[in-house]
Design an enzyme around this catalytic site. Structure first.
Site, mmCIF file in Angstrom:
data_model
loop_
_atom_site.group_PDB
_atom_site.id
_atom_site.type_symbol
_atom_site.label_atom_id
_atom_site.label_comp_id
_atom_site.label_asym_id
_atom_site.label_seq_id
_atom_site.Cartn_x
_atom_site.Cartn_y
_atom_site.Cartn_z
ATOM 1 C CG ASP A 19 100.556 53.784 40.245
ATOM 2 O OD1 ASP A 19 99.884 53.930 39.217
ATOM 3 O OD2 ASP A 19 101.759 53.504 40.256
ATOM 4 C CB THR A 20 97.756 58.257 44.760
ATOM 5 O OG1 THR A 20 99.138 58.076 45.003
ATOM 6 C CG2 THR A 20 97.120 58.826 46.009
ATOM 7 C CB ALA A 21 92.563 56.133 45.275
#
Length: 523
Positions: free
Chosen positions: A344-346
């Protein structure tokens, strides 16, 4: 390869991000006269509002900024453990590891500080204008997109554990559906204070006090002084040559050095050889990955506590020694990993009209981070500290004011010293190998960045070789015969965004991964 998107093409700026509204917000900043730094911060701040399971102001940030003239610089916006975080204390509590939903998993959030520093030093607009899209979304509301709704529902339990975030993130007690409209007034107010007062609005005063008191009430060790003393650091990017190009990464405590080591190992093989089949390419990448990750887990840590001779690790002597152990027809022993798995990363890549490039990545670590939420300030806190080891002598053992090993890595590619490509791959542990997989598709196979992003992926990690289902079963059979323990991915491996600047033609290209909801757009 499954047919996919076309490249985005333009000549006045380009943005690639993993959410359509995020890309559009950055493009609007560019169109209003902002530069790449302004656009990247605006994008990631907005994503923290509308994709709260992926990122937010309670998380961390790394970025590489490459001015059109001048050398690239990197900023490390990763947070430190509290001053009271002594290894002995954790051992006395009988802990063998740090639970990922505990207050001890929360390190000082570094993202806001990194944004403020980048904006002050390299931006062209004020924070009020840069943060306006995020503030507007939090105040007046935003609509939940399909991919966000999917992840939101999948990880809703991470918010439920601590309850305080349920009214905001699970209205009515359930994850929002596609098309639901949400708002976040408390977060909007904090963003407004940051826009007005800068870093002090987050690291001092009411917001910092609430973060510290929230964690203390749960038994955590963080105090207001830990937040007040936080500072991002400008660091010199590290690099390695690959096919007449230079790959740039942030130095440790990030895992970018592992990506460079994979590239250095593969540089000794002719990955452009048309005689190589898909199984051959996957096998060589898997073996290089295992060799590099062994080194990563043994050596990479906060350099203030455990210095690493990066030049020696990436030298031809070092790479050749690792390369010699690779057998074309036989898999090496599996590698066990002691860093937690997450996805989970942007990430956002931006080029502006002047050719300045920004590669920026922001993360809460796990989905919704620790799940610990400070309700008055609207801050959801990351859980990066769960990656610390609780073992005496381990390079990544927890210590006061120490930074944990980070998986999030922004990438940059240069040719003859001139930056030409900002790229990143979301996907936790996959990121280092994902960087090389994307670049090999471009530099070895002649694919454009969108084609390389669309190509099937593989990942040798923690004893298995995971294949995306678009890879033929005959290839999987070949890999099994070589000794790999093959499994099929139950969800896509990572998500790539990239922006390429062709300086000679004055043209920019953007790619966005179909595995995410994102899009690349020209300004």
């Amino acid at each position: 390869m499954v047919p996919g998107r076309s490249l985005a093409v333009g000549d006045r700026g380009m943005v690639a991000a993993s959410h359509p509204a995020v890309t559009l917000a950055a493009v609007e900043i560019l169109r209003s006269g902002g530069n790449a730094v302004d656009a990247a911060i605006a994008a990631i701040a907005l994503q923290g509002v509308i994709d709260p399971h992926m990122t937010g102001i309670g998380g961390d940030c790394f970025a590489i900024y490459a001015p059109a003239s001048g050398k690239p610089i990197a900023i490390n916006g990763s947070g430190r453990a509290p001053a009271k975080a002594e290894l002995g204390w954790f051992r006395q509590q009988g802990l063998a590891s740090i639970p990922d939903d505990s207050p001890h998993a929360v390190t000082v959030p570094g993202a806001v500080d990194a944004w403020c520093r980048l904006s002050a030093d390299h931006g062209s607009k004020g924070l009020d204008e840069i943060l306006a899209p995020a503030i507007r979304a939090a105040e007046t509301g935003f609509v939940v997109t399909p991919r966000a709704a999917l992840d939101w529902a999948r990880y809703a339990n991470r918010v439920e554990r601590h309850r305080t975030g349920v009214p905001v993130y699970l209205p009515g007690g359930a994850a929002p559906r596609v098309g639901s409209k949400l708002s976040h007034p408390a977060l909007a107010a904090t963003l407004r204070r940051i826009a007005r007062e800068g870093r002090a609005a987050f690291y001092e005063g009411a917001v910092a006090e609430e973060i510290a008191s929230t964690l203390k009430a749960l038994g955590g060790l963080m105090r207001s002084d830990d937040l007040a003393s936080a500072r991002p650091e400008y660091v010199a990017p590290i690099s390695a040559d690959y096919r007449d190009h230079q790959i740039w990464q942030c130095p440790p405590n990030g895992q970018g050095v592992a990506a460079l080591l994979i590239a250095r190992i593969l540089a000794g093989f002719d990955m452009a050889d048309p005689a190589l089949g898909e199984a051959d390419r996957i096998h060589l990448l898997a073996e290089a990955t295992k060799a590099a990750y062994r080194q990563r887990d043994a050596l990479v840590a906060d350099p203030a506590f455990r210095p690493l001779d990066v030049d020696a690790l990436l030298s031809e002597e070092s790479a050749a020694a690792l390369r010699l152990r690779i057998r074309r027809e036989r898999a090496s022993a599996p590698v066990d990993c002691d860093v937690p798995v997450h996805r989970d990363t942007a990430y956002v890549a931006v080029a502006d009209r002047d050719g300045n490039l920004v590669s920026l990545i922001n993360s809460l670590f796990f989905a919704f981070g620790s799940g610990i939420y400070a309700p008055r300030s609207g801050v959801l806190l990351q859980n990066r500290g769960s990656g610390f080891a609780l073992v005496d002598g381990h390079p990544n053992a927890i210590a006061p004011r120490k930074r944990p090993v980070h998986t999030i890595i922004p990438g940059l590619l240069a040719r003859r010293g001139n930056p030409i490509l900002a790229f990143g791959v979301m996907g936790g542990q996959y990121q280092a190998v994902g960087h090389v997989q994307i670049l090999s598709g471009v530099l070895d196979r002649g694919l454009d960045i969108q084609q390389s992003s669309d190509a099937p992926r593989s990942f040798a990690f923690d004893g298995t070789l995971t294949l995306e289902p678009t890879i033929p079963t005959s290839v999987a059979d070949d890999l099994v015969a070589r000794g790999h323990r093959v499994i099929w991915a139950d969800e896509p491996l990572g998500g790539c965004q990239a922006v390429h600047v062709d300086v000679s033609r004055g043209v920019m290209f953007g790619a966005s991964d179909q595995r995410k909801d994102g899009i690349a757009l020209a300004a």
